[in-house]
Each structure stands twice: as structure tokens, then as C-alpha cells.
Design a protein around this motif. Sequence first.
Motif, PDB file in Angstrom:
ATOM      1  N   THR A  81       0.833  -1.205   0.000  1.00 50.19           N
ATOM      2  CA  THR A  81       0.000   0.000   0.000  1.00 50.19           C
ATOM      3  C   THR A  81       0.864   1.250   0.000  1.00 50.19           C
ATOM      4  O   THR A  81       0.543   2.249  -0.664  1.00 50.19           O
ATOM      5  CB  THR A  81      -0.931   0.004   1.219  1.00 50.19           C
ATOM      6  OG1 THR A  81      -1.690  -1.209   1.244  1.00 50.19           O
ATOM      7  CG2 THR A  81      -1.889   1.186   1.162  1.00 50.19           C
ATOM      8  N   LEU A  82       1.963   1.197   0.737  1.00 51.44           N
ATOM      9  CA  LEU A  82       2.877   2.346   0.774  1.00 51.44           C
ATOM     10  C   LEU A  82       3.460   2.616  -0.609  1.00 51.44           C
ATOM     11  O   LEU A  82       3.593   3.771  -1.021  1.00 51.44           O
ATOM     12  CB  LEU A  82       3.995   2.090   1.784  1.00 51.44           C
ATOM     13  CG  LEU A  82       5.049   3.199   1.917  1.00 51.44           C
ATOM     14  CD1 LEU A  82       4.406   4.501   2.382  1.00 51.44           C
ATOM     15  CD2 LEU A  82       6.158   2.772   2.882  1.00 51.44           C
ATOM     16  N   ARG A  83       3.794   1.575  -1.331  1.00 48.25           N
ATOM     17  CA  ARG A  83       4.329   1.758  -2.686  1.00 48.25           C
ATOM     18  C   ARG A  83       3.281   2.413  -3.588  1.00 48.25           C
ATOM     19  O   ARG A  83       3.611   3.274  -4.416  1.00 48.25           O
ATOM     20  CB  ARG A  83       4.776   0.411  -3.267  1.00 48.25           C
ATOM     21  CG  ARG A  83       6.043  -0.122  -2.613  1.00 48.25           C
ATOM     22  CD  ARG A  83       6.520  -1.414  -3.244  1.00 48.25           C
ATOM     23  NE  ARG A  83       7.731  -1.878  -2.574  1.00 48.25           N
ATOM     24  CZ  ARG A  83       8.954  -1.460  -2.857  1.00 48.25           C
ATOM     25  NH1 ARG A  83       9.118  -0.584  -3.852  1.00 48.25           N
ATOM     26  NH2 ARG A  83      10.000  -1.896  -2.208  1.00 48.25           N
ATOM     27  N   ASN A  84       2.037   2.006  -3.448  1.00 48.44           N
ATOM     28  CA  ASN A  84       0.970   2.643  -4.226  1.00 48.44           C
ATOM     29  C   ASN A  84       0.824   4.112  -3.860  1.00 48.44           C
ATOM     30  O   ASN A  84       0.601   4.964  -4.728  1.00 48.44           O
ATOM     31  CB  ASN A  84      -0.349   1.916  -3.992  1.00 48.44           C
ATOM     32  CG  ASN A  84      -0.377   0.527  -4.592  1.00 48.44           C
ATOM     33  OD1 ASN A  84       0.364   0.237  -5.525  1.00 48.44           O
ATOM     34  ND2 ASN A  84      -1.224  -0.345  -4.063  1.00 48.44           N
ATOM     35  N   LEU A  89       1.847   9.928  -5.284  1.00 47.85           N
ATOM     36  CA  LEU A  89       2.492  11.236  -5.114  1.00 47.85           C
ATOM     37  C   LEU A  89       3.438  11.525  -6.274  1.00 47.85           C
ATOM     38  O   LEU A  89       3.538  12.668  -6.742  1.00 47.85           O
ATOM     39  CB  LEU A  89       3.251  11.275  -3.788  1.00 47.85           C
ATOM     40  CG  LEU A  89       3.875  12.629  -3.426  1.00 47.85           C
ATOM     41  CD1 LEU A  89       2.790  13.675  -3.203  1.00 47.85           C
ATOM     42  CD2 LEU A  89       4.767  12.505  -2.189  1.00 47.85           C
ATOM     43  N   ARG A  90       4.098  10.496  -6.775  1.00 44.78           N
ATOM     44  CA  ARG A  90       5.003  10.681  -7.908  1.00 44.78           C
ATOM     45  C   ARG A  90       4.220  11.138  -9.149  1.00 44.78           C
ATOM     46  O   ARG A  90       4.662  12.018  -9.886  1.00 44.78           O
ATOM     47  CB  ARG A  90       5.750   9.380  -8.191  1.00 44.78           C
ATOM     48  CG  ARG A  90       6.784   9.484  -9.317  1.00 44.78           C
ATOM     49  CD  ARG A  90       7.552   8.191  -9.489  1.00 44.78           C
ATOM     50  NE  ARG A  90       8.468   7.955  -8.363  1.00 44.78           N
ATOM     51  CZ  ARG A  90       8.320   6.984  -7.468  1.00 44.78           C
ATOM     52  NH1 ARG A  90       7.283   6.143  -7.558  1.00 44.78           N
ATOM     53  NH2 ARG A  90       9.190   6.828  -6.493  1.00 44.78           N
ATOM     54  N   ALA A 115       8.489  -5.255  -0.053  1.00 41.74           N
ATOM     55  CA  ALA A 115       7.120  -5.772  -0.040  1.00 41.74           C
ATOM     56  C   ALA A 115       7.162  -7.281  -0.212  1.00 41.74           C
ATOM     57  O   ALA A 115       7.408  -7.790  -1.309  1.00 41.74           O
ATOM     58  CB  ALA A 115       6.303  -5.126  -1.152  1.00 41.74           C
ATOM     59  N   HIS A 116       6.935  -7.999   0.881  1.00 40.93           N
ATOM     60  CA  HIS A 116       6.958  -9.463   0.842  1.00 40.93           C
ATOM     61  C   HIS A 116       5.537  -9.996   0.780  1.00 40.93           C
ATOM     62  O   HIS A 116       4.695  -9.636   1.600  1.00 40.93           O
ATOM     63  CB  HIS A 116       7.654 -10.024   2.084  1.00 40.93           C
ATOM     64  CG  HIS A 116       7.524 -11.515   2.222  1.00 40.93           C
ATOM     65  ND1 HIS A 116       8.169 -12.400   1.390  1.00 40.93           N
ATOM     66  CD2 HIS A 116       6.798 -12.270   3.091  1.00 40.93           C
ATOM     67  CE1 HIS A 116       7.863 -13.642   1.737  1.00 40.93           C
ATOM     68  NE2 HIS A 116       7.028 -13.580   2.770  1.00 40.93           N
ATOM     69  N   ARG A 117       5.278 -10.804  -0.214  1.00 34.30           N
ATOM     70  CA  ARG A 117       3.958 -11.412  -0.350  1.00 34.30           C
ATOM     71  C   ARG A 117       4.020 -12.879   0.049  1.00 34.30           C
ATOM     72  O   ARG A 117       4.889 -13.624  -0.407  1.00 34.30           O
ATOM     73  CB  ARG A 117       3.459 -11.301  -1.789  1.00 34.30           C
ATOM     74  CG  ARG A 117       3.079  -9.890  -2.202  1.00 34.30           C
ATOM     75  CD  ARG A 117       2.402  -9.905  -3.563  1.00 34.30           C
ATOM     76  NE  ARG A 117       1.939  -8.584  -3.955  1.00 34.30           N
ATOM     77  CZ  ARG A 117       1.248  -8.345  -5.046  1.00 34.30           C
ATOM     78  NH1 ARG A 117       0.951  -9.346  -5.883  1.00 34.30           N
ATOM     79  NH2 ARG A 117       0.860  -7.121  -5.341  1.00 34.30           N
ATOM     80  N   ASP A 118       3.075 -13.274   0.907  1.00 39.14           N
ATOM     81  CA  ASP A 118       3.006 -14.679   1.289  1.00 39.14           C
ATOM     82  C   ASP A 118       2.617 -15.526   0.083  1.00 39.14           C
ATOM     83  O   ASP A 118       1.863 -15.082  -0.788  1.00 39.14           O
ATOM     84  CB  ASP A 118       1.977 -14.882   2.398  1.00 39.14           C
ATOM     85  CG  ASP A 118       2.394 -14.204   3.698  1.00 39.14           C
ATOM     86  OD1 ASP A 118       3.605 -14.084   3.913  1.00 39.14           O
ATOM     87  OD2 ASP A 118       1.501 -13.798   4.465  1.00 39.14           O
ATOM     88  N   ARG A 119       3.151 -16.721   0.040  1.00 37.74           N
ATOM     89  CA  ARG A 119       2.839 -17.630  -1.057  1.00 37.74           C
ATOM     90  C   ARG A 119       1.376 -18.048  -0.977  1.00 37.74           C
ATOM     91  O   ARG A 119       0.872 -18.386   0.093  1.00 37.74           O
ATOM     92  CB  ARG A 119       3.737 -18.867  -0.976  1.00 37.74           C
ATOM     93  CG  ARG A 119       3.582 -19.832  -2.143  1.00 37.74           C
ATOM     94  CD  ARG A 119       4.688 -20.873  -2.116  1.00 37.74           C
ATOM     95  NE  ARG A 119       4.603 -21.707  -0.942  1.00 37.74           N
ATOM     96  CZ  ARG A 119       3.950 -22.882  -0.886  1.00 37.74           C
ATOM     97  NH1 ARG A 119       3.332 -23.322  -1.972  1.00 37.74           N
ATOM     98  NH2 ARG A 119       3.915 -23.592   0.211  1.00 37.74           N
ATOM     99  N   VAL A 120       0.698 -17.982  -2.124  1.00 40.63           N
ATOM    100  CA  VAL A 120      -0.710 -18.381  -2.172  1.00 40.63           C
ATOM    101  C   VAL A 120      -0.798 -19.903  -2.125  1.00 40.63           C
ATOM    102  O   VAL A 120      -0.210 -20.600  -2.962  1.00 40.63           O
ATOM    103  CB  VAL A 120      -1.377 -17.852  -3.455  1.00 40.63           C
ATOM    104  CG1 VAL A 120      -2.818 -18.358  -3.544  1.00 40.63           C
ATOM    105  CG2 VAL A 120      -1.350 -16.325  -3.457  1.00 40.63           C
ATOM    106  N   VAL A 121      -1.502 -20.413  -1.141  1.00 38.85           N
ATOM    107  CA  VAL A 121      -1.667 -21.862  -0.988  1.00 38.85           C
ATOM    108  C   VAL A 121      -3.132 -22.202  -1.211  1.00 38.85           C
ATOM    109  O   VAL A 121      -3.992 -21.812  -0.418  1.00 38.85           O
ATOM    110  CB  VAL A 121      -1.243 -22.329   0.416  1.00 38.85           C
ATOM    111  CG1 VAL A 121      -1.408 -23.848   0.548  1.00 38.85           C
ATOM    112  CG2 VAL A 121       0.203 -21.929   0.691  1.00 38.85           C
ATOM    113  N   PRO A 122      -3.472 -22.901  -2.292  1.00 39.61           N
ATOM    114  CA  PRO A 122      -4.883 -23.220  -2.561  1.00 39.61           C
ATOM    115  C   PRO A 122      -5.419 -24.243  -1.572  1.00 39.61           C
ATOM    116  O   PRO A 122      -4.679 -25.047  -1.001  1.00 39.61           O
ATOM    117  CB  PRO A 122      -4.847 -23.789  -3.985  1.00 39.61           C
ATOM    118  CG  PRO A 122      -3.467 -24.336  -4.135  1.00 39.61           C
ATOM    119  CD  PRO A 122      -2.577 -23.426  -3.336  1.00 39.61           C
ATOM    120  N   LEU A 123      -6.713 -24.202  -1.359  1.00 44.89           N
ATOM    121  CA  LEU A 123      -7.360 -25.181  -0.491  1.00 44.89           C
ATOM    122  C   LEU A 123      -7.341 -26.562  -1.130  1.00 44.89           C
ATOM    123  O   LEU A 123      -7.409 -26.695  -2.351  1.00 44.89           O
ATOM    124  CB  LEU A 123      -8.807 -24.766  -0.233  1.00 44.89           C
ATOM    125  CG  LEU A 123      -9.050 -23.474   0.555  1.00 44.89           C
ATOM    126  CD1 LEU A 123     -10.548 -23.216   0.638  1.00 44.89           C
ATOM    127  CD2 LEU A 123      -8.435 -23.538   1.919  1.00 44.89           C
TER     128      LEU A 123
END
Length: 260
Positions: A81-84, A89-90, A115-123
Amino acid sequence: MEADILRGQYVDPSDKTTVVEYARRWAAGRAHRPTTTRRVASLIKTHTAATPLGSRRLAAVVPSEVQAWAADRAKVLAPSTLRNLVGLLRSIYAAAVLDRLVGRSPVVRVSLPSAHRDRVVPLTVDQVRALAKAMPARNRAMVITQAGLGLRLGELLALRVQDVDFTACVVRIEWQFAPQSKMRTAPKTPRSRRIVPLPQVVADTLHGHGADYPPADDGTVFTTRFAGPYRHDYYGSLIFGAAVRKAGPPKSITSPRCAP
């Protein structure tokens, strides 16, 4: 000064436009989608107008101030969100340069947390079935359908009977409900409009659901007991969220995306 005027590079040093004033003017002139408009307005209100940077004169801001502002926002915002926010502002300052309100943008070389994204683990199949069982009877087919077709929440809520071709065993994904809205809109990108295979288990589930809970007059498949469509927050937070807590899937699970 005369040379800058002739070259179209003159910046009026007496201009007192503030950062938040120009940010709102910039946002008002953009042809954004309704959801983007709300998001941009929220970012400007919460993270620009409510900070010291917002009241600063647009042309007086220096890079060190932007860095300090970003570091402060990092305390309350997720890295993505901070990057967005910094990207917003840029863009605002890039427009201010074109409008010759500033000579150059101070939004340069801003250091941001990774920005670290957790790995998506499907059900798993069993987890999808357990989650469906934990749902109220009226909503169980929604879990199977979302898992079997790989739908986003807005696409699931906007699904219509006419979008499902039982003969050809395919489903056309052409509409969505945006958050806080019950009006169908096109997906954000052209690639989001797609045709997906209809697994037999989903077809059987939809047939059974339609027999027990008839669709709305406009064809909406999943409706409330008042025959209206679901909102994101009502279904996602109250109904689905409660079922997730009841079923107790692993914390690494983010959303059901595999077909049972």
C-alpha cells in the motif's frame, strides 16, 4: 526569467498551491474507474491531507521531506500500500511539472521497505468441502462455485444464469460487483473477461442451488433472502469469514481456488 518563459520552463515562485490542493485538483481531472476514484480520494484524505506534507507549498517540498513522509506512513501502511501511495504522489508531482508549478519532482529515490507477499496456498478438496459445510445452506454453493471456477469475489457475486452454458460446459466471466456496490461493472482489465471450463461438480451444485433458491429477475445466481445481490463486505466478512473461523483452515490458506 525571460529565457525560461520563452522555453516554457518558467515556474512562478509566488504560487502558493499546497500539495493537498493540487492533489485533489489532479484527482478530479483523472478519468478513473469509480473504485479507483474512491481509493485515490481515500489515500489523499488520510495520508496526504492529514499529514504535514499536505499543507506544504507544492514547490517548496524537497526530497528529504518526501522520504520522511514515506517513513512515517510506513508505520501504519503495508509495504504494498505504501508503494501505491508513493506512486500516487510521484504521478501528482509529474503532472505539477507539466503544469509548470514546480521545476522538478522531489519524489525521487524514495527508500521503501521491501514488499513481501506470502505464497498463495490453494485449499485442498477436503478443505473446500469442510468450508462449504460450515456455510449457511443458502451459501454453500457459493464456496463450491468460487473454488471450482477460480473466481474473484466480485465475479462470484455478479454471476448470472445467462453466463453459465451447461450445454457447452463453460462459464463466461464478464461482470463483477465492485466493493460497496451492487451495480455490475466490467472487470478492470480486458484479460479478466474470460471463458472458463465448467466442472461437473460445479454444474451439479448450481442446478441444486437454483432449484432451492431461484435466481433474481436479472439472472443473479446468488441472492440474499430478500432476493437481492450480496455486497462484498456482507458476504465476505460476515458470512464467509464466520465459516472460515468455524471450519478452521490453516493460516497459510488465503482463498479457495482449486476445484473440488
